[in-house]
Each structure stands twice: as structure tokens, then as C-alpha cells.
Write an enzyme that holds these catalytic residues in place. Structure first.
Site, short mmCIF file in Angstrom:
data_model
loop_
_atom_site.label_atom_id
_atom_site.label_comp_id
_atom_site.label_asym_id
_atom_site.label_seq_id
_atom_site.Cartn_x
_atom_site.Cartn_y
_atom_site.Cartn_z
N GLY A 16 0.63 -7.72 -8.05
CA GLY A 16 0.11 -6.63 -8.87
C GLY A 16 -0.17 -7.05 -10.29
O GLY A 16 0.07 -6.27 -11.22
N ASP A 73 -2.81 -7.73 -0.36
CA ASP A 73 -2.12 -6.46 -0.16
C ASP A 73 -0.73 -6.84 0.33
O ASP A 73 -0.57 -7.41 1.42
CB ASP A 73 -2.86 -5.63 0.89
CG ASP A 73 -2.24 -4.25 1.10
OD1 ASP A 73 -1.04 -4.09 0.80
OD2 ASP A 73 -2.95 -3.36 1.59
N TYR A 167 10.16 8.46 -3.64
CA TYR A 167 9.86 7.41 -4.62
C TYR A 167 11.12 6.69 -5.05
O TYR A 167 11.14 5.46 -5.15
CB TYR A 167 9.17 8.02 -5.85
CG TYR A 167 9.03 7.03 -6.99
CD1 TYR A 167 8.20 5.91 -6.86
CD2 TYR A 167 9.71 7.20 -8.19
CE1 TYR A 167 8.07 5.00 -7.90
CE2 TYR A 167 9.59 6.30 -9.23
CZ TYR A 167 8.77 5.20 -9.09
OH TYR A 167 8.65 4.29 -10.12
#
Length: 411
Positions: A16, A73, A167
Site C-alpha cells: 500500500g 493485491d 473493522y
């Protein structure tokens, strides 16, 4: 924080890393002359978020590093394996892994679609585990092996679960990787740590999530995380592993006390928005925590009115002067009700509207108002998760955190 050259020639695999915190860490390591592998999905420009793996690679090489951009990914085992293989072919080693890729959705259980649940868990927890697993055979060969997860301390306060349990579980999965792998890999001389920001970090993603450019004033820039990560990754493997670290504490240990340099808006001198998962004291999950106020009544209207009556009784000119703002609270329900806290003079609070024009209007459900003033819900958390709607000055609204701490001390 000055670069020391300690990462020169080392290969850093960052997930990322096309923007935000990941790219900031990559650029910091690049200034040492490190080799950087950017493993991220963004090969084509995002319609709302700037940066791709290729634009990041260009910046990294201009900063002094060597860069290998890989379309990855982290949910895809083959893509991760391919990126690791390409990294070894190009640089011959992987010395440092930074698990930065993450997905967020601040939704309660019934509002969390399973595809969103799967996305968060597959990127945050599974992705972190997978990337670490693929890199460990090469980390074992390094003399300076580190895994750094951008994840929070494990905090069992139910407040951090009840509004967005999916989350929290996914993010804590990254932290549990730290807890387990640090012990598992200690004998292999691989350090495994977590790093988390004290305050909100201003990125394009945060701006999009908050829906407000004013969030910039309440945040620090990604460079504080980059400097803290650099400090951690420069430490010896033997002396720094299995730790849950906070960015400003790391920098203070390095002798850096001027944190104003990391302000996203240097002209703003007020309080910053605190990040999730950080409490003033440790929490054991169930037995520790504040009891519900005994002054509350079962009826919703009496409860809310009682809160503002209590606030009025504890206000002082000193408290008012320290905040110097007027707040209007709109309590949602079958019939919306309004209450105010006016801190522009000697201080007053009550039902209805103040004669002073409000600096910020805060709209919430009745039960969330209770939790806010009970200290069980932070204003920043409520705002970022959509439980608190703010119109007017976001900066003045965030002063409520300090106000509530002062009031709670008097209860």
C-alpha cells in the site's frame, strides 16, 4: 529527523505504498539509498485519490532510492508470491517488510455487508499474515530483519469494538500478528513491531473519509509516521521486537520534542484529533471502565436534559475561557430537541438555544449524546464513523474532548 544511512543498501518491501503513510515511509528510507519495493494495487490513477505505484516509484528514485513497483493485491497469494520473487531477482534480498495496506469501514454489525467485512479481513489480517509469511524465508537470511505493521496496540476497551466491531477485529488481526510473530521469530533474529499514530494523519483518504478539508487542521502529516518508522527500523533487532509503539513516543525517545513540525496546518495551534484505539489508561475489556452516571433516569428526555443541567452546574468562567465557543446540540428522535453549551462568557448550558450564535452545531442520536458525555464515545471517533454530524467549525467542535475531560474531573 535526520537520515543516518542505516538503511542504505537494504531492501524494504512496503504494501500500500503508492500514497499516504506508506509512500512517506518509502521516501524516508529512499533518502538512505535503500531499495524499495512498492506493492500496491494502484496502477491506474484513482478518480479521487492521487498517486500510482509508478508515480511513487519516480519520487522514490528522485529521493535517492532504487524502486521496484509491483501491482499487488495483498489478498491474492499468486500476486504476492510474484512480487516477492521479482524483489529477490532485482535486489537479491528482502530485509524489511512494512505491512501498511489496510481497508476501513466504520460501520456497526447490521450495517456491515459481508463483502465489506471480507475486504477488511482479507486485506488487513490475511494480507499482513500472507505478506509476512512469503517474506520470512528471505528475512531469515538478513542481518537486519524487521517486520513493521501499521496497526494499533491491542486495547480491550469495548468502546473500540461496539461501533465498528468488524473493522476493529480486522485491524487487531494485524496487531495479533505482531504479538505472535515477534515471539515465533525471535530465534531467527527477525524483529516484529507495530506502529500507530497518536493523532489523525492527514492524507487524501482521510479527507475523503471525513468529507471535510478542515480535517487537515486537526491532523499531523504522514512524515511523523515516516520518521517514527525510520527510527524503529534503524534499531537493532535484538533490542526492539514485540512492541506496540506510538509515533510521538518513538520520536521523543530519539530526542525529538518539537512535534509542531509535523502539523498539517502550521498556522493552527489548537488541539488535534486523536486517533482510534488509544485510551489514557489500559483497559481489561470488561471489569475496568467508567460506571454509568447514577444521575441518569430511564426516560430519554430526562436523561439528556439531566446531562446539560449537570454541565451547567459545573461550568466555571475558567472552563469557558479555555474553550471560548458556543455549541448547539440537536438530539435526533421522534421529535428533534435542542440543547446548548455556551462558553463565550461565564459559561452556561441548558435546553433550547443560546442567545449566542453557535460556532458548531452537533447532531446525534440521544444514546450517542449520553455516551459522548459519559466519556464512552470520543468526539473524533463519533465524527469519523458518521455518528456525529458537525456543521460550522470542526476545529471548535473538537475542543469538546478537552471540555468533557475537565467536566468529568468535577463530577
Amino acid at each position: 529527523m535526520l537520515n543516518t544511512g542505516k538503511l542504505s543498501g537494504l531492501t524494504v518491501f512496503i504494501t500500500g505504498g503508492s500514497r499516504g503513510i506508506g509512500k512517506a515511509i518509502a521516501l524516508k528510507a529512499a533518502r538512505d539509498g535503500a531499495n524499495i519495493v512498492i506493492a500496491a494495487k494502484t496502477a491506474e490513477p484513482h478518480p479521487k485519490l492521487p498517486g500510482t505505484i509508478y508515480t511513487a516509484a519516480k519520487e522514490i528514485e528522485e529521493a535517492g532510492g532504487n524502486c521496484l513497483p509491483c501491482v499487488v493485491d495483498v489478498r491474492d497469494e499468486r500476486q504476492v508470491a510474484d512480487a516477492v520473487s521479482k524483489s529477490i531477482s532485482k535486489f537479491g534480498t528482502i530485509d524489511i517488510v512494512v505491512n501498511n495496506a489496510s481497508a476501513i469501514s466504520l460501520t456497526p454489525t447490521l450495517d456491515t455487508e459481508m463483502k465489506r467485512y471480507d475486504l477488511m479481513h482479507n486485506i488487513n489480517t490475511r494480507g499482513t499474515f500472507l505478506v509476512s509469511k512469503m517474506c520470512i524465508p528471505y528475512l531469515r537470511k538478513s542481518k537486519h530483519a524487521h517486520i513493521l505493521n501499521i496497526s494499533p496496540p491491542l486495547n480491550m476497551n469495548p468502546n473500540w469494538f461496539k461501533d465498528h466491531v468488524a473493522y476493529t477485529m480486522a485491524k487487531y488481526g494485524m496487531s495479533m500478528c505482531v504479538l505472535g510473530m515477534a515471539a515465533e521469530l525471535r530465534a531467527d533474529n527477525i524483529a516484529v513491531n507495530a506502529l500507530w499514530p497518536r493523532t489523525a494523519i492527514y492524507t487524501a483518504a482521510i479527507e475523503m473519509l471525513s468529507g471535510s478539508t478542515e480535517a487537515k487542521k486537526l491532523s499531523r502529516n504522514p512524515e511523523i509516521m515516516a520518521d517514527a518508522a525510520y527510527a524503529v527500523l534503524s534499531r537493532s533487532v535484538e533490542n526492539c521486537t514485540g512492541q506496540f509503539l506510538i509515533d510521538d513516543e518513538v520520536l521523543q525517545q530519539e530526542g525529538i520534542t518539537d512535534l509542531d513540525q509535523y502539523a498539517s496546518d502550521p498556522t493552527y495551534k489548537g488541539d488535534l484529533m486523536m486517533d482510534f484505539f488509544l485510551d489514557e489508561a489500559p483497559h481489561d475489556g470488561f471489569n475496568q471502565g467508567k460506571e454509568k452516571s447514577q444521575a441518569k433516569k430511564s426516560d430519554g428526555i430526562d436523561t439528556i436534559e439531566g446531562i446539560f443541567t449537570k454541565i451547567n452546574s459545573h461550568l466555571t468562567p475558567e472552563i469557558a475561557k479555555g474553550t471560548n465557543a458556543c455549541f448547539l446540540f440537536v438530539v435526533k428522535g421522534d421529535e428533534d430537541r435542542t440543547y446548548y453549551v455556551d462558553l463565550t462568557g461565564n459559561g452556561s448550558a441548558g435546553k433550547g438555544k443560546s442567545t449566542t450564535k453557535p460556532d458548531a452545531t452537533l447532531t446525534m442520536e440521544a444514546d450517542k449524546i449520553e455516551e459522548l458525555f459519559d466519556g464512552k464515545l470520543k468526539a473524533a471517533d463519533a465524527y469519523m464513523s458518521g455518528k456525529l454530524k458537525i456543521s460550522g467549525s470542526l476545529m471548535k467542535a473538537m475542543k469538546l474532548e478537552k471540555l468533557m475531560k475537565l467536566l468529568k474531573a468535577k463530577y
